[in-house]
Structures are given as C-alpha cells and as structure tokens.
Motif scaffolding. Structure first.
Motif, mmCIF file in Angstrom:
data_model
loop_
_atom_site.group_PDB
_atom_site.id
_atom_site.type_symbol
_atom_site.label_atom_id
_atom_site.label_comp_id
_atom_site.label_asym_id
_atom_site.label_seq_id
_atom_site.Cartn_x
_atom_site.Cartn_y
_atom_site.Cartn_z
ATOM 1 N N UNK A 127 -3.539 1.350 -12.246
ATOM 2 C CA UNK A 127 -2.681 0.461 -11.459
ATOM 3 C C UNK A 127 -3.485 -0.718 -10.908
ATOM 4 N N UNK B 187 1.881 9.067 -1.808
ATOM 5 C CA UNK B 187 2.166 7.661 -1.514
ATOM 6 C C UNK B 187 2.515 6.961 -2.819
ATOM 7 N N UNK B 188 3.137 5.793 -2.689
ATOM 8 C CA UNK B 188 3.405 4.981 -3.867
ATOM 9 C C UNK B 188 2.188 4.123 -4.152
ATOM 10 N N UNK B 189 1.913 3.922 -5.440
ATOM 11 C CA UNK B 189 0.757 3.099 -5.799
ATOM 12 C C UNK B 189 0.904 1.687 -5.245
ATOM 13 N N UNK B 190 2.158 1.217 -5.169
ATOM 14 C CA UNK B 190 2.379 -0.130 -4.633
ATOM 15 C C UNK B 190 1.985 -0.191 -3.161
ATOM 16 N N UNK C 226 4.003 -6.145 -11.038
ATOM 17 C CA UNK C 226 4.306 -4.709 -11.164
ATOM 18 C C UNK C 226 5.781 -4.481 -10.849
ATOM 19 N N UNK C 227 6.320 -3.471 -11.507
ATOM 20 C CA UNK C 227 7.674 -3.059 -11.145
ATOM 21 C C UNK C 227 7.557 -2.137 -9.927
ATOM 22 N N UNK C 228 8.310 -2.468 -8.897
ATOM 23 C CA UNK C 228 8.244 -1.637 -7.688
ATOM 24 C C UNK C 228 9.585 -0.946 -7.492
ATOM 25 N N UNK C 229 9.520 0.365 -7.312
ATOM 26 C CA UNK C 229 10.753 1.136 -7.123
ATOM 27 C C UNK C 229 11.345 0.828 -5.753
ATOM 28 N N UNK D 104 4.352 11.227 -7.870
ATOM 29 C CA UNK D 104 4.783 9.894 -7.436
ATOM 30 C C UNK D 104 4.021 8.798 -8.187
ATOM 31 N N UNK D 105 2.707 8.974 -8.285
ATOM 32 C CA UNK D 105 1.933 7.906 -8.922
ATOM 33 C C UNK D 105 2.237 7.826 -10.419
ATOM 34 N N UNK E 267 5.321 5.888 -10.633
ATOM 35 C CA UNK E 267 5.029 4.484 -10.369
ATOM 36 C C UNK E 267 4.476 3.800 -11.624
ATOM 37 N N UNK E 268 3.661 4.559 -12.366
ATOM 38 C CA UNK E 268 3.118 3.994 -13.602
ATOM 39 C C UNK E 268 4.184 3.922 -14.684
ATOM 40 N N UNK F 260 7.374 3.472 -14.531
ATOM 41 C CA UNK F 260 8.385 2.410 -14.447
ATOM 42 C C UNK F 260 7.819 1.033 -14.801
ATOM 43 N N UNK F 261 6.489 0.950 -14.981
ATOM 44 C CA UNK F 261 5.924 -0.338 -15.385
ATOM 45 C C UNK F 261 6.334 -0.668 -16.817
ATOM 46 N N UNK G 104 12.236 10.612 -8.372
ATOM 47 C CA UNK G 104 11.697 10.014 -7.143
ATOM 48 C C UNK G 104 12.337 10.664 -5.911
#
Lengths: 224, 417
Positions: free
Chosen positions: A19, A102-105, A166-169, B230-231, B234-235, B237-238, B254
């Motif tokens: 990321x 946590x979210x990577x974003x 980046x795409x953020x949820x 979660x991570x 997150x990856x 959805x890129x 999620x």
C-alpha cells in the motif's frame, strides 16, 4: 519517504508494504532483533511499530531510538487497545498510536501527518497541484484563492490527498471522520453528502475534478 | 456494636446480676445469723432469770441484767411456751425507741406464775448489717468499674492487631503491586488469620495477573487476524476491474469484520470493567461532556430530523472519563438509532440523575433482560453488548440504571446517588 515496517504478522506486513509502495522506500522486519539491527545501521523517516513482537516488547525499539538520539517518527500499531499502553508509548517517544484492526488508508493518513509534522520546519504548506493547504491555519486555497470548507470537508480533503490514487472504502472514510467509537452502522449517506459538498466547492473554485466515485464501494482521489 | 463492647456489656450484666443475687442471699444470711445470735442471748437471759429466782427466791429488780428490760407479769397460766418476737425497745436512759427483740417465758416464784418478757436492743445488730451491706455495695461498684476498665483497655489492646489487619484488608487493591503489611502478634489466632489473609491475597493477585494477561493476549490474538482481513480488503478494492456485485460482497465482508472487531472490543471492555482494569479516575463536568457528545452526534440527529430537547444543569462527577465517554456513546447512539424519523430525544441532567428519553418502537422492551449480554431486538445492528457495558459502568460507580417507558418514550435514567 523511507519507511520501516516492524510487524510479525506476514499478511499485514506485506499489505502495508504494497500500500505504501508508491514513491516511498519500504523495508520491513518481523522481530525485535532485526528491528534493532536495521535501526542501528540505517536511518529512516518513519517507523511503523507493532508492540507485540515474538522476541520481545516493541517498547524496546522506542527505548533504543531514544538512547541513540535517533529522530525517526514512530507510529505504534498495536493489537492492545489499552489506555496504559497508549500513554506509555506516547510518553517514551512515539508520535501516534493506532489500534488494530485499521484501514490502510487510515494508517497512511496518520503516517503522512506524523511525517509532515517531523520534517517541515515552519513551512507548513501542503501543495498538491493547484491545491494549496496552510496546515496550521487550516486554510485551503485553489490557484491562490482561498475556499471555505467545513471541518469535516477539510479533514476529508487531507485524508484523500494522503491516499491519492487509492480506492478508499466508505466505511474507512466514516471511521476516519467520526471515529470508531461512534457506530455509524453502515449508514453512509453522510459521507455521500460531505463528498458531494467538497467536490462542488473544489469545482466551483476552478479545481480539477479529482474525486471519482467508485461505484458500490467508495471514492478515489486521482493522483495526477 | 464492637466485639469488646458486646463482651463488656455481657460481662458487666452477668457480674451485676450475680452480685445482686449474691448480696440478697448474703443479706438474709447475715440477718438470720444475727437474729439467731440475739435469740440465743435472750434464751440465756431467761435461764439466768430462772436461776436467779431459784437461788434468791425473789424476783430480780428490773434493769439488773445489762441493758435489757425485764418485765414480770403475774399470770394464771400454768404453761407458756418460750416465744421470740420483734418489738420496740425503749432505752430507759436516753428515752428513745429503737428496734428490739424480745423473748417471753414463764417463771414461777412459789406458787405464783409470772410471765417474763426480756427485751433487748437490736440496734447494734442492725448497725452491723447496714455496715456490711454498705461495704458490699461499695465492693460491687468498685468491681464493676474495674471490670469495665479492664475490658475496655485490655480487650482493646488485645484486639489491636486484628483491627490493624482489618484496615489492611479494607485498603486492599487487587491491581496494586504492594503486599499487605501485617504485624506479628503474640496471639496465635491472629497470626493464623494474618497468614491466611496473606496467602489469599497473593493467590487473588496472581489470578488477577493471569486474567489481565489473558485479556491482553485474547485481544492481541483476535485483533491481528481482523487487521489482516481489513488490510487485504483495502488492497483488494484497489483493483478497479471488479464488478459492482463483487464490491457488494466486499462491502459485506467489511461490515462483518467491522462488527467482529467491535464485538471483540466490547467483550474485552466488559472484562476490563468487571475486573476494575480501568482506573484512570478524574473529576470533570458531566454536563460539558454530554454537550460535546451531542455535538458529535449532531449529524445523526439532524439526519433523522430528531427533535432535540436538552436540559443540563452543572454536575461534577469523579469517574473514568474513558468509561463515561463509552456510557454516553452507547446510550445516545441507541437513542438515535432506534428513534423514529422526526421523533423526540430529551436529554436531562440534574444533580442526581441523567435521563435520556426517546421515541422508538411503540412496544416496551423486556425490562428484566434489556441490560443482559446479547439481548437485542432482531432489527438491531448493534453488538448486543452496549447496554451490558452501560450497566457495568454504572454498577462500577454504584449508580443505578433503569429502563422504563412512558407516553411512547423509552426512558433510560442513571441515578447517581
């Protein structure tokens, strides 16, 4: 930015690495011994530190940095949501504390902010193409003319810029804006409203349309 | 009542009772002995009179015999038994009457029979009895007084190590590192008690440490896999080539992960509260905190067009800010989430209570089980732990939380007293 990820969970470590792998130099290790070895031989801008390591307590890394007068920005990523740990970590030199999961974003936004605080000396301007942000004054200008944003819109803009490309949820945005204590219960109408308003304000000020909606999942702030 | 006090009371009551009964018996015995003595004397007098008459053949003059008064009355009776009785003694010299004891009998001079009555003063005997009684009462008072003092000071002294131990136990804090400081005494029982208390406290402490460790470990072990999920998402959805249906699936994952993380954190929080692991006590204004919370929830409130009515009077509390924050979060988010569109939300804070009233489903919830874990309405998307946490936080600070329904409003109120 040169980054060291100290995390024993391989899956998480790899994800963080990929990321952050856009314009940053990332290195990683899984044990306390490796971490100390790397830190004593190289300099980094930022360290992501997991407290629970297989061969010891992550706090030892903080002690090591302090003893050797190294000024890496440190962000703790801990599975323990314990107030004591948080206070202890921040007291002995960590710059921020993030609890798993946590979210990577979110992680990226925090790292960017911590890094920015460490590196900029007085000149606290964040420049992204035509967007100019005076961080201490919280003033956003497009092509030199300031625009008025609400607090949430401002936070959101910083968050998007930190995660550009980046795409953020949507739920990551919700957690960032409202904190994870406040249970939004997958009600993302608020985010839609805030994003819509932010986008409109930026467009009105003759800014390029960076905010793209990714259907069904969230948003993307274009990197170019 | 203190043990020494109870003991003193009992021993004094017993002592006084025994002394009173004893002195009554004593008094009657002395009286009886004195009387018998007197009667013996009088008996001897009669014999002396008889002997005198037999020797001298005339009646003795009155007052011949000591201080006694002897009276001879002619009588025709041939037989008269010797009789003792109480009477009044008139001292001829001083001419005053005193209690007296008399004896009557029959003597004969020639053919004439006389009834002889000899009266003796009882004053000396009475005086003796009074004197003895006084000494006895004096002794009784002194004895009770001494008993009281002994019990008070010696007993209190004896129990001192016990009270010291008691104070130590009272101040025992399970999360404290320091051990109990118990003093050695000469009393075996207290030493045994101290040993038992010490063993118990160290056992409890080590159990507590284990539990703390377990809580930490459980948190760590579960949070990390959740962080991985979660991570990974997150990856994932890129990849913008994903179809909306796939994004939909990811959204569900999620949501589930989020819920799991919340559930895990809530369970750990419950364990922490139940075991007093959160002890960052602070004194702060609750009204300010409530105001801040309302601001935080403002968007949710306006989004549902909820009619907000706030009435806060200043209230200072001493508690963990972290826990109170959670308490308000849970109560307010429930009041908003379960509210109807355009419903009411009334928040009132007074010196002794915080009340949150809101519209919601028309029927009352089960008041018995509402605060129990995993008791939630089917529609609720919550973890089912929110109110259990609220209840635990309240009982931690000895507050009372109640749920009721009045006029279509669901009411939760926290009583601080």
């Amino acid at each position: 930015m040169k980054l060291l990820v100290i995390e024993d969970e391989q899956g998480l470590r790899e994800n963080i690495m990929s990321y952050f792998n856009d314009g940053n130099v990332c290195e990683s290790c899984a044990t306390l011994a490796d971490a100390i070895y790397k830190l004593s031989n190289y300099d980094y801008d930022c360290v992501l530190l997991d407290i629970g390591l297989p061969d010891g307590d992550g706090f030892a890394v903080l002690d090591f940095l302090k003893k050797n007068k190294k000024d890496e920005a440190v962000l703790i990523i801990s599975a323990r949501n314990s107030l004591d740990d948080k206070i202890r970590g921040l007291n002995i030199g960590a710059d921020d504390y993030l609890t798993k999961p946590f979210h990577l974003s979110e992680l990226k936004a925090r790292v960017t902010s911590v890094y920015r605080r460490k590196t900029t000396n007085g000149n606290n301007m964040l420049v992204f193409n035509e967007i100019n942000i005076d961080l201490p004054g919280r003033v956003v200008s497009i092509k030199g003319s300031p625009i008025v944003l609400t607090r949430k819109e401002y936070d959101m803009l910083l968050y998007f810029i930190a995660n550009k490309g980046k795409v953020i949820a949507k739920n990551a945005i919700a957690e960032h804006l409202w904190g994870d204590e406040m249970d939004m219960h997958n009600n993302f109408d608020f985010i839609y409203t805030h994003v819509k308003n932010l986008r409109k304000k930026l467009l009105d000020a003759d800014c390029k349309d960076y905010l793209k909606s990714v259907y069904g999942i969230g948003y993307k702030f274009l990197a170019e | 009542m203190k043990l020494s006090e109870q003991y003193t009371r009992a021993s004094i009551i017993i002592a006084v009772t025994v002394l009173i009964i004893g002195s009554i018996i004593y008094f009657f015995t002395i009286n009886y002995i004195a009387r018998t003595q007197l009667d013996n004397d009088l008996g001897e007098e009669i014999e002396e009179v008889t002997a005198y008459i037999n020797t001298n053949h005339h009646l003795p003059k009155q007052l011949d015999f000591d201080e006694d008064i002897t009276v001879f009355i002619k009588t025709n009776k041939i037989e008269l038994p010797v009789r003792y009785f109480d009477t009044t003694y008139v001292n001829p010299k001083e001419d005053e009457s005193q209690p007296g004891r008399a004896v009557s009998g029959l003597v004969s001079l020639g053919n004439q029979h006389y009834e002889v009555v000899i009266t003796e003063s009882r004053e000396a005997t009475e005086y003796l009895i009074q004197f003895i009684s006084l000494i006895t009462i004096g002794l009784m008072v002194v004895l009770v007084f001494i008993l009281f003092l002994t019990n008070r000071f010696i007993l209190n002294g004896l129990w001192k190590p016990f009270y010291k131990t008691l104070i130590e136990i009272k101040s025992f804090n399970i999360s404290d590192d320091k051990n109990l400081e118990l003093i050695d005494t000469k009393v075996d029982e207290f030493n045994e008690l101290n040993t038992a208390v010490l063993t118990m406290s160290s056992n409890v402490k080590s159990d507590f440490q284990n539990l703390k460790q377990y809580t930490d470990n459980a948190s760590h072990e579960m949070q990390t896999p959740l962080a991985v999920i979660t991570s990974k998402l997150d990856m994932l959805i890129q990849d913008e080539t994903l179809k909306p249906e796939q994004y939909g699936q990811i959204n569900d994952i999620y949501a589930a992960t989020n819920k799991l993380a919340r559930l895990n954190q809530s369970l750990l929080l419950l364990v922490k509260i139940e075991n007093n692991l959160i002890d960052d006590i602070d004194t702060f204004n609750l009204n300010t905190l409530v105001e801040d919370k309302i601001k935080q929830f403002n968007e949710l409130i306006t989004n549902k067009k909820i009619e907000l009515e706030v009435n806060l009077s200043p209230k200072e509390i001493t508690a963990s800010k972290y826990l109170i924050d959670i308490l308000l979060n849970n109560l307010l988010s429930n009041a908003i989430r379960h509210n109807v569109f355009g419903g009411k939300l009334i928040i009132t804070l007074t010196e002794d209570q915080l009340a949150i009233k809101n519209n919601g489903p028309p029927q009352i919830m089960n008041t018995d089980t509402i605060f129990e874990r995993f008791q939630k309405s089917n529609k609720s998307e919550g973890t089912g732990l929110g109110l259990a946490i609220v209840k635990n936080i309240c009982s931690r600070y000895k507050w009372k939380i109640c749920y009721s329904m009045d006029n279509e409003l669901h009411i939760f109120h926290v009583d601080f007293s």
